[in-house]
Design a protein around this motif. Structure first.
Motif, PDB file in Angstrom:
ATOM      1  N   PHE A  83       0.824  -1.222   0.000  1.00  0.00           N
ATOM      2  CA  PHE A  83       0.000   0.000   0.000  1.00  0.00           C
ATOM      3  C   PHE A  83       0.852   1.264   0.000  1.00  0.00           C
ATOM      4  CE2 PHE A  83      -3.400  -2.921   1.462  1.00  0.00           C
ATOM      5  CZ  PHE A  83      -4.292  -2.648   0.425  1.00  0.00           C
ATOM      6  N   GLN A  84       2.088   1.146   0.463  1.00  0.00           N
ATOM      7  CA  GLN A  84       2.926   2.343   0.488  1.00  0.00           C
ATOM      8  C   GLN A  84       3.666   2.589  -0.829  1.00  0.00           C
ATOM      9  OE1 GLN A  84       4.834   1.629   4.222  1.00  0.00           O
ATOM     10  NE2 GLN A  84       3.204   2.698   5.329  1.00  0.00           N
ATOM     11  N   LEU A  85       3.454   1.736  -1.804  1.00  0.00           N
ATOM     12  CA  LEU A  85       4.076   1.960  -3.118  1.00  0.00           C
ATOM     13  C   LEU A  85       3.441   3.184  -3.787  1.00  0.00           C
ATOM     14  CD1 LEU A  85       3.977  -1.652  -4.636  1.00  0.00           C
ATOM     15  CD2 LEU A  85       6.014  -0.425  -3.840  1.00  0.00           C
ATOM     16  N   PRO A  86       4.165   3.796  -4.735  1.00  0.00           N
ATOM     17  CA  PRO A  86       3.548   4.889  -5.501  1.00  0.00           C
ATOM     18  C   PRO A  86       2.304   4.364  -6.216  1.00  0.00           C
ATOM     19  CG  PRO A  86       5.882   4.624  -6.060  1.00  0.00           C
ATOM     20  CD  PRO A  86       5.527   3.500  -5.152  1.00  0.00           C
ATOM     21  N   ILE A  87       1.361   5.249  -6.361  1.00  0.00           N
ATOM     22  CA  ILE A  87       0.064   4.848  -6.906  1.00  0.00           C
ATOM     23  C   ILE A  87       0.185   4.188  -8.297  1.00  0.00           C
ATOM     24  CG2 ILE A  87      -0.458   7.182  -7.804  1.00  0.00           C
ATOM     25  CD1 ILE A  87      -2.990   4.925  -6.157  1.00  0.00           C
ATOM     26  N   GLU A  88       1.139   4.696  -9.139  1.00  0.00           N
ATOM     27  CA  GLU A  88       1.276   4.112 -10.491  1.00  0.00           C
ATOM     28  C   GLU A  88       1.681   2.644 -10.401  1.00  0.00           C
ATOM     29  OE1 GLU A  88       2.407   7.364  -9.203  1.00  0.00           O
ATOM     30  OE2 GLU A  88       4.373   6.630  -9.867  1.00  0.00           O
ATOM     31  N   PHE A  93      -1.759  -3.353 -11.044  1.00  0.00           N
ATOM     32  CA  PHE A  93      -2.500  -4.576 -10.697  1.00  0.00           C
ATOM     33  C   PHE A  93      -3.987  -4.286 -10.540  1.00  0.00           C
ATOM     34  CE2 PHE A  93       1.782  -4.541  -9.052  1.00  0.00           C
ATOM     35  CZ  PHE A  93       2.316  -5.581  -9.805  1.00  0.00           C
ATOM     36  N   THR A  94      -4.409  -3.194 -11.177  1.00  0.00           N
ATOM     37  CA  THR A  94      -5.780  -2.751 -10.945  1.00  0.00           C
ATOM     38  C   THR A  94      -6.810  -3.712 -11.522  1.00  0.00           C
ATOM     39  OG1 THR A  94      -7.205  -0.818 -11.017  1.00  0.00           O
ATOM     40  CG2 THR A  94      -6.042  -1.344 -13.034  1.00  0.00           C
ATOM     41  N   ASN A 100     -15.434  -8.900 -16.295  1.00  0.00           N
ATOM     42  CA  ASN A 100     -16.010  -9.603 -15.145  1.00  0.00           C
ATOM     43  C   ASN A 100     -14.934 -10.130 -14.191  1.00  0.00           C
ATOM     44  OD1 ASN A 100     -14.996 -11.585 -16.679  1.00  0.00           O
ATOM     45  ND2 ASN A 100     -16.898 -12.733 -16.967  1.00  0.00           N
ATOM     46  N   VAL A 101     -13.695  -9.694 -14.408  1.00  0.00           N
ATOM     47  CA  VAL A 101     -12.623 -10.068 -13.483  1.00  0.00           C
ATOM     48  C   VAL A 101     -12.642  -9.071 -12.329  1.00  0.00           C
ATOM     49  CG1 VAL A 101     -10.128 -10.323 -13.190  1.00  0.00           C
ATOM     50  CG2 VAL A 101     -11.219 -10.994 -15.345  1.00  0.00           C
ATOM     51  N   TYR A 102     -13.007  -9.523 -11.170  1.00  0.00           N
ATOM     52  CA  TYR A 102     -13.110  -8.569 -10.070  1.00  0.00           C
ATOM     53  C   TYR A 102     -11.907  -8.639  -9.129  1.00  0.00           C
ATOM     54  CZ  TYR A 102     -15.009 -12.499  -7.419  1.00  0.00           C
ATOM     55  OH  TYR A 102     -15.185 -13.715  -6.811  1.00  0.00           O
ATOM     56  N   GLU A 103     -10.884  -9.388  -9.550  1.00  0.00           N
ATOM     57  CA  GLU A 103      -9.690  -9.464  -8.726  1.00  0.00           C
ATOM     58  C   GLU A 103      -8.747  -8.310  -9.052  1.00  0.00           C
ATOM     59  OE1 GLU A 103     -10.304 -13.702  -9.895  1.00  0.00           O
ATOM     60  OE2 GLU A 103      -8.371 -13.770  -8.885  1.00  0.00           O
ATOM     61  N   GLY A 104      -7.932  -7.953  -8.075  1.00  0.00           N
ATOM     62  CA  GLY A 104      -6.933  -6.930  -8.305  1.00  0.00           C
ATOM     63  C   GLY A 104      -7.050  -5.775  -7.328  1.00  0.00           C
ATOM     64  N   TYR A 105      -6.306  -4.734  -7.635  1.00  0.00           N
ATOM     65  CA  TYR A 105      -6.216  -3.554  -6.761  1.00  0.00           C
ATOM     66  C   TYR A 105      -7.336  -2.567  -7.085  1.00  0.00           C
ATOM     67  CZ  TYR A 105      -4.468   0.930  -5.078  1.00  0.00           C
ATOM     68  OH  TYR A 105      -4.357   2.144  -4.470  1.00  0.00           O
ATOM     69  N   GLU A 123      -8.823   1.830   0.118  1.00  0.00           N
ATOM     70  CA  GLU A 123      -8.147   1.084  -0.956  1.00  0.00           C
ATOM     71  C   GLU A 123      -8.203  -0.393  -0.624  1.00  0.00           C
ATOM     72  OE1 GLU A 123      -4.027   2.356  -1.977  1.00  0.00           O
ATOM     73  OE2 GLU A 123      -4.523   4.071  -0.719  1.00  0.00           O
ATOM     74  N   TYR A 124      -8.293  -1.228  -1.629  1.00  0.00           N
ATOM     75  CA  TYR A 124      -8.183  -2.652  -1.326  1.00  0.00           C
ATOM     76  C   TYR A 124      -7.582  -3.439  -2.470  1.00  0.00           C
ATOM     77  CZ  TYR A 124     -12.518  -3.839  -3.924  1.00  0.00           C
ATOM     78  OH  TYR A 124     -13.462  -4.022  -4.882  1.00  0.00           O
TER      79      TYR A 124
END
Ligand SMILES: O=C(O)CCC(=O)C(=O)O
Ligand SMILES: [Fe+2]
Length: 339
Positions: A83-88, A93-94, A100-105, A123-124
């Motif tokens: 979570f402390q990584l830069p947002i980019e 991994f968004t 319909n893939v609901y996995e990721g960031y 965030e999750y």
């Protein structure tokens, strides 16, 4: 005088366990259960304590649970590092809202949608470890590099713990220890969904970040840094759960309530911001196979204890849950047999 120390004091984990297990009945908090010792009388005690907690609270904490404490600590570290990584970096991994893939960031602002039941800032990261991690491996962070292997090992360990607790819950109902497990795992195996939540510190008038809900699966294991933020509803009161160091917080999901014909109760809970510290929570949802048929266990239903829930597939339950959104206990009520 080390030679006079009792075994308990010589072993810091054991000593901590004994300290926390002095459950003070006058305190209105879910119990802390020592799972050490699953033989003979001790096994009966563990069964009874777990069953009482499932019936009266739907929440408890477990210590001496058999999961390696250094793996737990390492997992919290890699979670916080992610979570402390830069947002980019995180956005690589968004989850893709268009598929319909609901996995990721998921970042509520950058993902372009606030997840139902959550506020603007929560965030999750979500991955399904069993059965289909192999399909969506690209949604598992590769930075830090230790993330993937650590969390794979962690979810395997917590899956084992969830099954050990389900064994105790089944035994305490007077049925075979595999009774609940085998219903959840049929026809092809139970599901393990892993979610990381990141709550930034926040002073807010309404400090609720994750709306009141119950978890739809069978059992949830939560590992939190020692920052409180999870609350359980008891009567009309919201009570803080203060995480015991190196313990897991366990909560009963709707499917355990259904299988036990209402003897165990899923409890409403919610997530709140901490005013001064960020909080990361590692959550393992142990859920049925989507094709599993759920309903009260046949062996505990008779003329004096008639079934109080209908029979249904987990796919149907999950669809109803998603459609209704996070709304207290309203989903399970729609599967109750009306008198
Ligand atoms: O913040 C937490 O620890 C609990 C999260 C939770 O209840 C959930 O993800 O279902
Ligand atoms: Fe939950």
């Amino acid at each position: 005088m080390p030679h006079v120390l009792s075994d308990a004091l010589a072993d810091p984990t054991r000593a901590a366990a004994e300290h926390w297990c002095k459950n003070d009945k006058s305190k209105n908090v879910p119990p802390v259960i020592d799972m050490g010792g699953l033989k003979g009388l001790d096994r009966d005690r563990v069964n009874r304590e777990i069953a009482d907690a499932c019936a009266n609270w739907g929440f408890f904490q477990v210590i001496n649970h058999g999961v390696d404490v250094s793996l737990m600590r390492k997992s919290k570290e890699v979670a916080m590092e992610f979570f402390q990584l830069p947002i980019e970096e995180k956005m690589k991994f968004t989850r893709d809202p268009g598929s319909n893939v609901y996995e990721g960031y998921h970042h509520p602002v950058l993902s372009g949608q606030v997840a139902p039941g959550m506020t603007q800032t929560l965030e999750y990261l979500l991955n399904v470890y069993e059965p289909n991690l192999q399909i969506h491996r690209d949604r598992v962070p590769t930075t830090p590099t230790t993330y993937g292997p650590t969390i794979a090992e962690y979810t395997t360990a917590t899956r084992g713990l969830a099954e050990r607790i389900l064994h105790r819950m089944s035994n305490a109902l007077g049925v075979d220890q595999d009774a609940m497990y085998s219903r959840l795992a049929a026809p092809t195996g139970s599901r393990s969904t892993f979610r990381l939540l990141y709550y930034e510190p926040k002073m807010a008038i309404d400090n609720v970040a994750l709306m009141p809900h119950t978890d739809p699966g069978a059992l949830t294991l939560v590992l939190s840094d020692e920052v409180s933020g999870l609350q359980v509803k008891k009567g009309n009161q919201w009570l803080d759960i203060d995480p015991v160091p190196d313990a897991f917080i366990v909560n009963v999901g709707d499917m355990a309530e259904v299988l036990s014909n209402g003897r165990y109760r899923s409890a409403e809970h919610r997530g709140v911001y901490n005013k001064s510290k960020p909080r990361v929570s590692l959550i393992h949802f142990y859920s049925p196979d989507l094709d599993a048929t759920l309903g009260p266990l046949e062996d505990i239903v008779d003329d004096t204890h008639p079934a109080v829930f209908k029979s249904f597939t987990y796919k149907d339950y999950h669809t109803t849950f998603v459609t209704m959104g996070l709304s207290g206990k309203s989903c399970i009520e729609t599967f109750r047999i009306q008198k």
